[in-house]
Design a protein around this motif. Structure first.
Motif, PDB file in Angstrom:
ATOM      1  N   UNK A   1      93.615  11.953-169.822  1.00 32.26           N
ATOM      2  CA  UNK A   1      94.895  12.299-169.192  1.00 32.26           C
ATOM      3  C   UNK A   1      95.916  11.216-169.493  1.00 32.26           C
ATOM      4  N   UNK A   2      97.130  11.426-169.029  1.00 34.59           N
ATOM      5  CA  UNK A   2      98.181  10.435-169.239  1.00 34.59           C
ATOM      6  C   UNK A   2      97.980   9.194-168.385  1.00 34.59           C
ATOM      7  N   UNK A   3      97.043   9.234-167.455  1.00 34.78           N
ATOM      8  CA  UNK A   3      96.807   8.057-166.618  1.00 34.78           C
ATOM      9  C   UNK A   3      95.493   7.349-166.927  1.00 34.78           C
ATOM     10  N   UNK A   4      94.516   8.052-167.539  1.00 32.41           N
ATOM     11  CA  UNK A   4      93.252   7.404-167.797  1.00 32.41           C
ATOM     12  C   UNK A   4      92.306   8.214-168.646  1.00 32.41           C
ATOM     13  N   UNK A   5      91.139   7.614-168.857  1.00 32.77           N
ATOM     14  CA  UNK A   5      90.118   8.194-169.727  1.00 32.77           C
ATOM     15  C   UNK A   5      88.774   8.120-169.017  1.00 32.77           C
ATOM     16  N   UNK A   6      88.021   9.218-169.064  1.00 34.93           N
ATOM     17  CA  UNK A   6      86.641   9.219-168.573  1.00 34.93           C
ATOM     18  C   UNK A   6      85.763   9.687-169.723  1.00 34.93           C
ATOM     19  N   UNK A   7      84.925   8.767-170.221  1.00 30.29           N
ATOM     20  CA  UNK A   7      83.998   9.075-171.313  1.00 30.29           C
ATOM     21  C   UNK A   7      82.724   8.278-171.111  1.00 30.29           C
ATOM     22  N   UNK A   8      81.616   8.851-171.527  1.00 30.35           N
ATOM     23  CA  UNK A   8      80.338   8.146-171.525  1.00 30.35           C
ATOM     24  C   UNK A   8      80.004   7.602-170.130  1.00 30.35           C
ATOM     25  N   UNK A   9      80.426   8.303-169.084  1.00 25.99           N
ATOM     26  CA  UNK A   9      80.141   7.901-167.713  1.00 25.99           C
ATOM     27  C   UNK A   9      80.995   6.756-167.195  1.00 25.99           C
ATOM     28  N   UNK A  10      82.005   6.365-167.948  1.00 28.55           N
ATOM     29  CA  UNK A  10      82.864   5.262-167.522  1.00 28.55           C
ATOM     30  C   UNK A  10      84.305   5.736-167.469  1.00 28.55           C
ATOM     31  N   UNK A  11      85.084   5.096-166.602  1.00 33.06           N
ATOM     32  CA  UNK A  11      86.495   5.443-166.458  1.00 33.06           C
ATOM     33  C   UNK A  11      87.359   4.223-166.729  1.00 33.06           C
ATOM     34  N   UNK A  12      88.465   4.474-167.434  1.00 34.02           N
ATOM     35  CA  UNK A  12      89.411   3.407-167.753  1.00 34.02           C
ATOM     36  C   UNK A  12      90.827   3.928-167.548  1.00 34.02           C
ATOM     37  N   UNK A  13      91.675   3.087-166.992  1.00 34.58           N
ATOM     38  CA  UNK A  13      93.099   3.420-166.987  1.00 34.58           C
ATOM     39  C   UNK A  13      93.625   3.111-168.373  1.00 34.58           C
ATOM     40  N   UNK A  14      94.643   3.836-168.814  1.00 33.22           N
ATOM     41  CA  UNK A  14      95.149   3.644-170.174  1.00 33.22           C
ATOM     42  C   UNK A  14      95.586   2.206-170.461  1.00 33.22           C
ATOM     43  N   UNK A  15      96.274   1.522-169.535  1.00 29.92           N
ATOM     44  CA  UNK A  15      96.662   0.139-169.838  1.00 29.92           C
ATOM     45  C   UNK A  15      95.476  -0.812-170.042  1.00 29.92           C
ATOM     46  N   UNK A  16      94.288  -0.449-169.545  1.00 35.06           N
ATOM     47  CA  UNK A  16      93.102  -1.287-169.726  1.00 35.06           C
ATOM     48  C   UNK A  16      92.614  -1.279-171.170  1.00 35.06           C
ATOM     49  N   UNK A  17      92.903  -0.198-171.908  1.00 38.28           N
ATOM     50  CA  UNK A  17      92.441  -0.073-173.289  1.00 38.28           C
ATOM     51  C   UNK A  17      93.389  -0.844-174.212  1.00 38.28           C
ATOM     52  N   UNK A  18      92.938  -1.994-174.659  1.00 35.28           N
ATOM     53  CA  UNK A  18      93.747  -2.850-175.525  1.00 35.28           C
ATOM     54  C   UNK A  18      93.824  -2.265-176.930  1.00 35.28           C
ATOM     55  N   UNK A  19      92.693  -1.740-177.400  1.00 37.48           N
ATOM     56  CA  UNK A  19      92.610  -1.180-178.748  1.00 37.48           C
ATOM     57  C   UNK A  19      91.560  -0.081-178.742  1.00 37.48           C
ATOM     58  N   UNK A  20      91.751   0.944-179.577  1.00 35.23           N
ATOM     59  CA  UNK A  20      90.787   2.026-179.727  1.00 35.23           C
ATOM     60  C   UNK A  20      90.597   2.281-181.226  1.00 35.23           C
ATOM     61  N   UNK A  21      89.351   2.474-181.647  1.00 34.91           N
ATOM     62  CA  UNK A  21      89.070   2.759-183.046  1.00 34.91           C
ATOM     63  C   UNK A  21      87.821   3.626-183.133  1.00 34.91           C
ATOM     64  N   UNK A  22      87.548   4.097-184.332  1.00 31.44           N
ATOM     65  CA  UNK A  22      86.361   4.933-184.527  1.00 31.44           C
ATOM     66  C   UNK A  22      85.548   4.412-185.700  1.00 31.44           C
ATOM     67  N   UNK A  23      84.258   4.725-185.697  1.00 29.52           N
ATOM     68  CA  UNK A  23      83.360   4.359-186.787  1.00 29.52           C
ATOM     69  C   UNK A  23      82.539   5.579-187.181  1.00 29.52           C
ATOM     70  N   UNK A  24      82.072   5.555-188.434  1.00 23.43           N
ATOM     71  CA  UNK A  24      81.204   6.615-188.949  1.00 23.43           C
ATOM     72  C   UNK A  24      79.868   6.009-189.320  1.00 23.43           C
ATOM     73  N   UNK A  25      78.807   6.664-188.906  1.00 22.72           N
ATOM     74  CA  UNK A  25      77.467   6.224-189.278  1.00 22.72           C
ATOM     75  C   UNK A  25      77.119   6.690-190.673  1.00 22.72           C
ATOM     76  N   UNK A  26      75.900   6.411-191.092  1.00 22.00           N
ATOM     77  CA  UNK A  26      75.458   6.852-192.410  1.00 22.00           C
ATOM     78  C   UNK A  26      75.207   8.355-192.396  1.00 22.00           C
ATOM     79  N   UNK A  27      75.221   8.927-193.579  1.00 16.27           N
ATOM     80  CA  UNK A  27      74.982  10.369-193.701  1.00 16.27           C
ATOM     81  C   UNK A  27      73.558  10.718-193.302  1.00 16.27           C
TER      82      UNK A  27
END
Length: 153
Positions: free
Chosen positions: A13-39
């Motif tokens: 949402x515009x106020x926060x994120x709930x993923x993997x059983x954890x909740x974060x307010x958007x200002x708490x997230x300093x950086x977000x990125x993604x990774x890909x595993x091997x095929x």
């Protein structure tokens, strides 16, 4: 409050994120990125097997027609082999649709493990891990949209 993405395991949402059983307010997230595993070679082998399964009856039908033309067979026998080869080729059409649908699903799910990571004050946290490429794309785009306004403030 704007909801960017929602499913049973993820809420963005515009106020926060709930993923993997954890909740974060958007200002708490300093950086977000993604990774890909091997095929996953098992997934790639499955796709290859599906492709061969689709092509094999067509090849058998073509081989039957070619055999009937090359060998010196009587007209009746040659006609029976040609008709049999054509029927084998035509019989695969209904099955091919089902197999192509399985192939499409295989590409939707992807052949790699995909992860979304976030950096908070206490360190890096795994927000989501999935092998479903379609869902991953939706979640990551929603997360980017949610974080855009927070960056401008």
């Amino acid at each position: 409050m704007t909801t960017y993405y929602r499913d049973p395991e993820v809420l963005i949402t515009s106020s926060g994120v709930r993923m993997n059983g954890r909740e974060f307010r958007l200002p708490e997230l300093i950086q977000v990125w993604h990774t890909k595993g091997t095929r996953s070679w098992g997934v790639i082998a499955w796709r290859g097997a599906l492709g061969l399964t689709i092509l094999l009856p067509l090849l058998v039908g073509a081989l039957a027609v070619l055999t009937a033309l090359v060998l010196d067979l009587s007209f009746g026998t040659a006609a029976a082999v040609v008709v049999g080869g054509i029927l084998i080729g035509v019989a695969v059409v209904p099955v091919a649709d089902l197999l192509l649908e399985r192939m499409d699903l295989s590409y939707d799910h992807g052949s790699r493990t995909l992860e979304i990571w976030g950096r908070v004050r206490s360190g890096d946290v795994l927000l989501m891990r999935t092998n479903n490429a379609q869902r991953f794309g939706r979640v990551y785009r929603a997360l980017e949209r949610a974080l855009e306004p927070a960056v401008r403030r």
